[in-house]
Enzyme design. Structure first.
Site, PDB file in Angstrom:
ATOM      1  N   CYS A 276       0.826  -1.275   0.013  1.00 47.90           N
ATOM      2  CA  CYS A 276      -0.041  -0.005   0.204  1.00 47.90           C
ATOM      3  C   CYS A 276       0.668   1.384  -0.048  1.00 47.90           C
ATOM      4  O   CYS A 276       0.284   2.196  -0.020  1.00 47.90           O
ATOM      5  CB  CYS A 276      -1.040   0.162   1.212  1.00 47.90           C
TER       6      CYS A 276
ATOM      7  N   CYS B 119     -12.964   0.496   8.459  1.00 48.52           N
ATOM      8  CA  CYS B 119     -11.912   0.246   7.543  1.00 48.52           C
ATOM      9  C   CYS B 119     -11.971   0.946   6.146  1.00 48.52           C
ATOM     10  O   CYS B 119     -12.887   1.455   5.913  1.00 48.52           O
ATOM     11  CB  CYS B 119     -12.519  -1.316   6.872  1.00 48.52           C
TER      12      CYS B 119
ATOM     13  N   LYS C  87     -10.087   6.091   4.472  1.00 52.01           N
ATOM     14  CA  LYS C  87     -11.191   6.058   4.759  1.00 52.01           C
ATOM     15  C   LYS C  87     -12.439   6.222   4.054  1.00 52.01           C
ATOM     16  O   LYS C  87     -13.357   5.634   3.624  1.00 52.01           O
ATOM     17  CB  LYS C  87     -11.322   6.570   6.377  1.00 52.01           C
TER      18      LYS C  87
ATOM     19  N   HIS D 292      -9.118   3.933  -1.085  1.00 46.81           N
ATOM     20  CA  HIS D 292      -7.879   3.451  -1.132  1.00 46.81           C
ATOM     21  C   HIS D 292      -7.683   2.530  -2.239  1.00 46.81           C
ATOM     22  O   HIS D 292      -7.589   1.188  -1.860  1.00 46.81           O
ATOM     23  CB  HIS D 292      -7.739   2.590   0.426  1.00 46.81           C
TER      24      HIS D 292
END
Ligand SMILES: [Zn+2]
Lengths: 391, 133
Positions: free
Chosen positions: A89, A212, A334, A338
């Site tokens: 990431c 998440c 959030k 992402h």
């Protein structure tokens, strides 16, 4: 503060984040690149851009590897070196650092960096599977752990040690959704209440759905130059003053700490030292809130508060848009979303908009110095950058 | 025991699991202990690392209940995963079996168990897990 920057950003672009049906990642990257090219009319991509570094986490999402040349071709670069960077990431945060090193070395005057990921076209369980590849195969994946799972292990360690609460975690989601509602490029532009966060369904206890980040399609890009030629391309260059990166062991169980990200602390220290600043000089930050606990730990690892005080910091509103250190004005991973490979450079995009005063309703007042914090996996890669608006 | 003289490898670790043995690595230079076998001590850089056999007893230092699993675990959710600190002083991430999520707590004593791999494909070796002591 340091006077001589490492490199300067002369343009930046971001695709709309969200469920981008019908588009391949190459087309999303084109969308991001077009914005960057339009922002810098004096820049001729074919003539001026001398290399491309593009972050992409996994070829499994689209069954497409070798993204470097593919992306370069799609945005119309000359036959320049085109490199895919993979650090989970943190892929495009690291791509930025690669571009920085390339410019700083003196080899190139102008380079393009960015990132891309296309994720929403496959089922959630396949996303879970692909993302989990960034953890240790025989010592983590074989035990059924997932990324929410690894961060949940850190959340429980943080709660046990410091008394951090599920409500405090939830407040991070509420803040970032509020910010995201002001960002037209965010995946989710809808506010959520603390009640909704706390009652959302469990993903990996104590992390719930609203703790998440989102599975998102998107692309980001930034154009870097030597600091002394930046004004050829823009009146408002953003200087990069500091860059730090560190690794840690892949298995979470072998880290020095479970309630912080040691590599983030190392990367941060390096970046602060290089820039000649401390946490007190940072006006705003985009941090890696892949899960709400990650933002709480980031506050502590970046020195915005003492160890164990991250929960209190969110409660006191210090990191709200109108607080002392606004964090994730974009909505963060959030709410903005992402798309893993695009995230690091997307953070930089937001910082650039904020520093030139074009962030609209989510504009942070009088921002001069800003920070990005991008984390790969459960913290085995961390990369931190410091930016300043040129006066 | 002859196997303790082998060079620590990941496959070696799992072949021991197949025999019901939980191994770890000790650095004879600095004393650090770790589960994932490697040739160089991560703390001091020494190559003077040796297999040790664990008694397989330790305590839970953090845990989570996984509700959204990866593919191979899709029939098992919800299940518990934790990090166990073994009495010998190394840590290991593991499935925690035979415990209701509501009864689990940090600090509880656990012991290792083993099972054969039922995958029928690489990697063939056995697996470890932990249960309440
Ligand atoms: Zn050692």
């Amino acid at each position: 503060m340091k006077l001589k920057p490492l490199a300067s950003i002369v343009s930046f672009g971001l695709s709309k984040f969200g469920k981008r049906e019908g588009l391949y990642s190459r087309e999303l990257f084109y969308e991001a690149a077009q914005e960057a090219f339009e922002r810098a009319p004096n820049l001729d991509p074919r003539r001026d851009v001398q290399a491309l570094f593009i972050g992409q986490m996994s070829e499994y999402f689209e069954h497409q590897g070798h993204m470097g040349p593919l992306a370069a071709d799609w945005v119309g670069l000359e036959r320049v070196p085109a490199v895919r960077v993979e650090n989970a990431c943190a892929s495009s945060g690291v791509a930025l650092r690669c571009g920085l090193l390339a410019v700083k070395s003196g080899l190139y005057d102008v380079v393009m960096v960015g990132g891309v990921e296309k994720m929403t076209h496959i089922p959630t369980i396949n996303n879970v599977e692909i993302l989990t590849l960034a953890s240790d195969n025989p010592f983590e994946q074989w035990n059924g752990v997932t990324f929410p799972g690894l961060y949940a292990l850190m959340a429980v360690a943080h709660m046990e040690r410091y008394g951090t609460t599920e409500e405090q975690l939830g407040m991070v989601a509420v803040k970032n959704h509020r910010n995201g509602s002001l960002n037209p490029k965010a995946h989710m532009q809808k506010q959520v209440t603390l009640e909704e966060v706390l009652s959302s369904k469990p993903v990996s206890w104590p992390l719930k759905l609203y703790d998440c980040s989102l599975i998102t399609d998107g692309a980001s890009c930034v154009i870097l130059t030597r600091p002394d030629i930046a004004r050829k391309f823009t009146d408002t260059p953003i200087d990069i003053l500091g860059s730090g990166q560190a690794y840690d062991r892949l298995p979470l169980s072998e880290r020095e700490s479970l309630h912080s990200i040691p590599a983030a602390k190392l990367a941060c220290r390096e970046a602060y030292q290089m820039a000649g600043i401390t946490a007190a000089d940072v006006d705003l930050a985009e941090v890696h809130d892949c899960f709400t606990i990650a933002e709480i730990m980031a506050y502590e690892d970046l020195g915005f508060c003492g160890e164990g005080e991250g929960g209190k910091l969110i409660e006191e509103g210090v990191t709200e848009l109108d607080g002392n250190i606004p964090v994730n004005p974009s909505g963060g991973l959030k709410a903005k979303g992402h798309p893993v490979g695009a995230t690091g450079a997307a953070q930089v995009y937001e910082i650039c908009l904020q520093l030139i005063g074009e962030a609209g309703p989510r504009q942070v007042k009088d921002a001069e110095v800003a920070l990005t914090h991008n984390v790969g996996g459960s913290g085995a890669t961390s990369v931190v950058h410091i930016f300043r608006r040129r006066g | 025991m002859e196997s303790l003289e082998e060079k620590p490898t990941v496959e070696g670790f799992y072949k021991h699991c197949d025999r019901g043995e939980l191994m770890f690595v000790e650095c004879l230079s600095c004393g650090s202990k770790f589960a994932a076998p490697k040739a160089i001590c991560g703390r001091c850089g020494s190559k003077n690392v040796k297999w040790r056999m664990s008694k397989g007893v330790g305590k839970l230092i953090t845990y989570t209940v996984i509700h959204v699993p990866p593919l191979q675990f899709k029939d098992q959710a919800p299940y518990v995963v934790g990090i166990v600190e073994l009495r010998e002083g190394f840590k290991l991430l593991s499935l925690i079996r035979d415990v209701e999520p509501k009864n689990i707590q940090v600090g509880m004593e656990l012991k290792v168990g083993f099972e054969k791999s039922n995958r029928g494909e690489w990697p063939y070796w056995g697996r470890y897990f932990f249960t309440p002591l």
